[in-house]
Each structure stands twice: as C-alpha cells, then as structure tokens.
Enzyme design. Structure first.
Site, PDB file in Angstrom:
ATOM      1  N   ARG A  16      45.580  37.838 141.089  1.00 52.77           N
ATOM      2  CA  ARG A  16      46.333  38.824 140.293  1.00 52.77           C
ATOM      3  C   ARG A  16      46.623  38.257 138.906  1.00 52.77           C
ATOM      4  O   ARG A  16      46.550  38.947 137.900  1.00 52.77           O
ATOM      5  CB  ARG A  16      47.645  39.228 140.987  1.00 52.77           C
ATOM      6  CG  ARG A  16      48.549  40.045 140.066  1.00 52.77           C
ATOM      7  CD  ARG A  16      49.621  40.866 140.773  1.00 52.77           C
ATOM      8  NE  ARG A  16      50.311  40.192 141.833  1.00 52.77           N
ATOM      9  CZ  ARG A  16      51.267  39.248 141.682  1.00 52.77           C
ATOM     10  NH1 ARG A  16      51.635  38.865 140.468  1.00 52.77           N
ATOM     11  NH2 ARG A  16      51.832  38.700 142.725  1.00 52.77           N
TER      12      ARG A  16
ATOM     13  N   TYR B 250      45.330  62.121 124.737  1.00 52.54           N
ATOM     14  CA  TYR B 250      44.792  62.361 126.080  1.00 52.54           C
ATOM     15  C   TYR B 250      45.935  62.827 126.998  1.00 52.54           C
ATOM     16  O   TYR B 250      47.032  62.268 126.957  1.00 52.54           O
ATOM     17  CB  TYR B 250      44.143  61.067 126.583  1.00 52.54           C
ATOM     18  CG  TYR B 250      43.903  61.060 128.070  1.00 52.54           C
ATOM     19  CD1 TYR B 250      43.104  62.021 128.669  1.00 52.54           C
ATOM     20  CD2 TYR B 250      44.507  60.104 128.889  1.00 52.54           C
ATOM     21  CE1 TYR B 250      42.906  62.029 130.040  1.00 52.54           C
ATOM     22  CE2 TYR B 250      44.302  60.095 130.252  1.00 52.54           C
ATOM     23  CZ  TYR B 250      43.508  61.066 130.826  1.00 52.54           C
ATOM     24  OH  TYR B 250      43.320  61.082 132.177  1.00 52.54           O
TER      25      TYR B 250
ATOM     26  N   ASP C  80      44.080  53.519 120.691  1.00 56.98           N
ATOM     27  CA  ASP C  80      43.249  53.803 121.864  1.00 56.98           C
ATOM     28  C   ASP C  80      41.827  53.998 121.345  1.00 56.98           C
ATOM     29  O   ASP C  80      41.519  55.010 120.705  1.00 56.98           O
ATOM     30  CB  ASP C  80      43.765  55.064 122.570  1.00 56.98           C
ATOM     31  CG  ASP C  80      42.996  55.359 123.860  1.00 56.98           C
ATOM     32  OD1 ASP C  80      41.820  54.970 123.949  1.00 56.98           O
ATOM     33  OD2 ASP C  80      43.566  56.009 124.750  1.00 56.98           O
TER      34      ASP C  80
ATOM     35  N   LYS D 199      35.108  54.412 130.624  1.00 52.46           N
ATOM     36  CA  LYS D 199      34.247  55.280 129.808  1.00 52.46           C
ATOM     37  C   LYS D 199      33.041  54.500 129.273  1.00 52.46           C
ATOM     38  O   LYS D 199      32.267  53.991 130.047  1.00 52.46           O
ATOM     39  CB  LYS D 199      35.074  55.910 128.687  1.00 52.46           C
ATOM     40  CG  LYS D 199      36.463  56.386 129.131  1.00 52.46           C
ATOM     41  CD  LYS D 199      36.436  57.461 130.192  1.00 52.46           C
ATOM     42  CE  LYS D 199      37.861  57.928 130.469  1.00 52.46           C
ATOM     43  NZ  LYS D 199      38.041  58.626 131.716  1.00 52.46           N
TER      44      LYS D 199
HETATM   45  N1  PLP Z   1      42.616  57.071 126.955  1.00 53.01           N
HETATM   46  C1  PLP Z   1      41.715  58.048 126.775  1.00 53.01           C
HETATM   47  C2  PLP Z   1      41.340  58.452 125.388  1.00 53.01           C
HETATM   48  C3  PLP Z   1      41.146  58.680 127.872  1.00 53.01           C
HETATM   49  O1  PLP Z   1      40.253  59.671 127.677  1.00 53.01           O
HETATM   50  C4  PLP Z   1      41.519  58.277 129.184  1.00 53.01           C
HETATM   51  C5  PLP Z   1      40.945  58.929 130.368  1.00 53.01           C
HETATM   52  O2  PLP Z   1      40.273  59.925 130.273  1.00 53.01           O
HETATM   53  C6  PLP Z   1      42.469  57.265 129.322  1.00 53.01           C
HETATM   54  C7  PLP Z   1      42.994  56.672 128.197  1.00 53.01           C
HETATM   55  C8  PLP Z   1      42.914  56.810 130.682  1.00 53.01           C
HETATM   56  O3  PLP Z   1      41.931  56.026 131.282  1.00 53.01           O
HETATM   57  P1  PLP Z   1      41.724  55.889 132.878  1.00 53.01           P
HETATM   58  O4  PLP Z   1      41.271  57.221 133.382  1.00 53.01           O
HETATM   59  O5  PLP Z   1      40.724  54.800 133.000  1.00 53.01           O
HETATM   60  O6  PLP Z   1      43.051  55.527 133.463  1.00 53.01           O
END
Ligand code: PLP
Length: 389
Positions: free
Chosen positions: A49, A102, A174, A199
């Site tokens: 961890r 998001y 992000d 992604k």
């Molecule tokens: N940030 C963005 C721009 C996203 O599109 C997403 C998920 O679609 C996330 C964060 C969250 O990621 P996760 O689904 O891996 O938790």
C-alpha cells in the site's frame, strides 16, 4: 548525455532494469509485503500500500512525461482528485473549480463542500470578471480542466496560474483529456497535475487508475502520505498494465488526433449537426490558446445533433464501429450522451449552466481506420438529417 525525447522515454521506461534475471520488460511484483533485514530496517520496500516496485515503475514513467521526478499512482482518477482535495484543504478554505468539470469531480467537490471540508466556488474560466471575483476570495486551490469535459473549452493555464499564484493558491490541472502528449501543465506554471490514467495513458479500456504529479518534491511527499494514509494507491497488476499502455501513448495520440480532426471536419456543415466542438478547428473559441499551449489536440470531439433526443437516437441506431459507452481515451471509438451518462450526477440547473443539451454527444475517437470511422459517422449524421420535424 542528452535526455531521450518523451516518446523514447515512454517506450523504454524501466526496460532492462531487472537485477534478478535481466528481463527486458520489468517483472510484476504482486507481493503485498517485503522481508526486513532487521526490526525497522527494510531493503526499501515494506508493504505494497505504501510502495510497490511495479507501481513505482509506472509512477516514474508518468512523472517523466509530465516533467517531474515522481508521481503518486491512485486506484482511480477520482482517487487522485480525492487525495489532492484532502491533502490540500482545511475547513474555511475556498476551492475554485470549473463550472463545467467532469460530473464525477463535480459530485465529489460538492459532497466534500457540503461536509464542510471547504467552500466551493464554481466559475466559468472564460469569464475574466467571474474569475477575478473568485480569486478575490483568496482560494487555497484553483482547479482547471482543459480541454473541458464534454465541451472542450480551453483555459489558458499559464495565465490562470499566474493570477492564482498571486493570491497564494495551489493550481491543479486535470490533464486527462490532453494527456502528457497534448500539454505539460507543470511547465505552464501549474503546481499539480492529475490524470485519470483509465483514459489515454492506459489507452486500452481495461484499467481504472489515477495519477498525481507534483512539481515540488515536498508537495509530492504530501500527496504520497495522503494516498497511503487514505489507502487509495493502485495495485501492481493495474500499474503493470497501465505502464504497458503508456509505452504507445505517443503514437496513439497522433492517430487519435488525425481521426478526430477528420471527423470534426465531416461534422462541420453537415445538415444533421447543430454544433461541433474540437479545439483543433480554427473556429473553435479556444483554438488560439490551444495552439499556444497544446502540442496535440487529442481525440475528443463533441457534437450537438439536430432534433435533440430524437436526433441522438437516430445517430445511435445503426452505428457500426462506435460503441455507446462511458469513458474515453481507449483505442476503440466510443460515444456517450453526457446529460444521461458521464454528467448524470449534475443537477439539471448545473448541467444547463455548463452548456449540456439533449442533442449533445461526446465522441472518444479511436484509432480505427479513418475511412471506416468517416463512413460510420457520415451515415449516422445522415440518419439525423433525414428526420423531419
Ligand atoms: N477527470 C476526468 C476529466 C474524467 O473524465 C474522469 C472520468 O471520466 C475522471 C477525472 C475520473 O477518473 P476515473 O473514472 O478513473 O475515476
């Protein structure tokens, strides 16, 4: 010795580093724990961890691509967002975030604000007066998402970072949509970058993961402490797969971009389409900033089809190569209906303010053959155009 170019660094990350058997590809360490030499003395790793060699190999590769020394690898993108929010916030703090972020990030930000961890101010970053008013509240953090999800709005990272730093805020970007190939927020002045590695970085829609990359080693240590303390660090198998995916990130991003640009041009002016959002199009409102701060416009394309929900249904009914599914950034093309899928967590008024409408579709353009995608999308738009009022 000169440093390798990023594409070379990604392909070669951790190769030929196995001291036991000299494997070319670094082995996967699934062990949860490691033998100590004496009480309190380890060989470096103690408990997975806190730290794991496979996760560290992936962390070093991601960090290198963002221009940093190290990264924290979380079990999801939301795990990364949650870690940063907990590490940086104290009651009474103000957190500034995009009004169109998001949906999952919006849900977490709102939930933590309701619990009193901070006060949340959602702003339209394209409105200088709104941004100035938000910064006048002296936030502890300013969060950016550029290109934004799903409207692909572009925010000038260097400009916002300069203004946010002037009031003492930590700037978090992000970078999921752009990927490290598309833009380098730390070089533009951001303090922290987060990714949903689910992604583009993994790129094959078979791992949920996240990353936090800090410019400053002390800030990295803080993130690492919180990720371990909250128990959100990623497992070895996911880290192994994501590192394998990252090796091809540069070639995948070029292919995503080429296909997305071709589909964006197809959508422009098609009688079935009301609006097209792609930062690589010269008439996209953020195009000039995108040209200045991005080196690849990526594979995300959003369109609003005519006839609202009926148009969406006609578009979807008959697609051959594009699956109706959430997520993005994989080699395969996907389409999502943000209002009912990726952004369903948003309340109706918040979604409307963010610009989401019923006829909107977000396409994660994959790396299939361009002509096949053009044919599929062209037929889909034709089905919409054939609808009568
Ligand atoms: N940030 C963005 C721009 C996203 O599109 C997403 C998920 O679609 C996330 C964060 C969250 O990621 P996760 O689904 O891996 O938790």
């Amino acid at each position: 010795m000169t440093e390798p170019n990023p594409a070379t660094a990604a392909v070669r990350a951790g190769l030929a580093s196995d001291p036991s058997h000299h494997a070319v590809v670094p082995p996967i360490y699934l062990s949860t724990n490691y033998v100590f030499t004496s009480p309190g003395e380890s060989h470096g790793y103690e408990y997975s961890r806190s730290a794991n060699p496979t996760r560290q190999a992936f962390a070093s590769a991601v960090a290198g691509l963002e221009g940093a020394a190290n990264a924290v690898i979380a079990s999801s993108g939301m795990g990364a967002v949650n870690t940063v929010l907990h590490a940086l916030s104290a009651p009474g703090d103000v957190v500034v975030a995009p009004f169109d972020c998001y949906g999952g990030s919006w849900r977490l930000l709102t939930a933590l604000a309701e619990k009193g961890l901070f006060e949340l101010v959602l702003v339209d970053f394209s409105d200088p007066a709104a941004l100035a008013a938000a910064l006048a509240r002296r936030p502890s953090q300013v969060w950016l998402e550029t290109p934004s999800n799903p409207l692909l709005r572009i925010t000038d990272i260097a400009d916002v970072a300069a203004h946010a730093h002037a009031v003492g805020a930590v700037v978090v970007v992000d970078n999921t949509f752009a990927s490290p190939v598309g833009q380098a927020p730390l070089r533009l002045g951001a303090d922290l970058v987060i990714h949903s590695t689910t992604k583009y970085i993994n790129g094959h829609s078979d791992v949920i993961g996240g990353a936090i990359i800090a410019a400053d080693p002390a800030l990295h240590e803080r993130m690492d402490w919180w990720a371990n303390t909250m128990g959100v660090t990623a497992g070895a198998l996911d880290s192994y797969l994501a590192l394998r995916g990252l090796r091809t990130l540069h070639v995948r991003m070029r292919a995503h971009e080429e296909n997305a640009l071709a589909l964006a041009k197809l959508a422009q002016g098609h009688p079935g389409v009301e609006a097209v959002y792609y930062p690589g199009l010269p008439d996209h409102p953020g195009h000039d900033i995108a040209v200045a701060q991005m080196s690849c416009f990526g594979g995300m394309l959003t369109v609003t089809v005519k006839h609202g929900r009926r148009g969406v249904d006609a578009f979807l009914d008959g697609l051959r190569y594009i699956c109706l599914a959430e997520s993005l950034g994989g080699v395969e093309s996907l389409v999502a209906h943000p209002l009912t899928m990726t952004h369903a967590a948003m309340t109706a008024d918040v979604a409307a303010r963010a610009g989401l409408v019923d006829g909107m579709l977000r396409i994660s353009v994959g790396i299939e053959d361009k002509d096949d995608l053009i044919a599929d999308l062209s037929d889909a738009f034709d089905r919409v155009a054939a609808l009568t009022d």
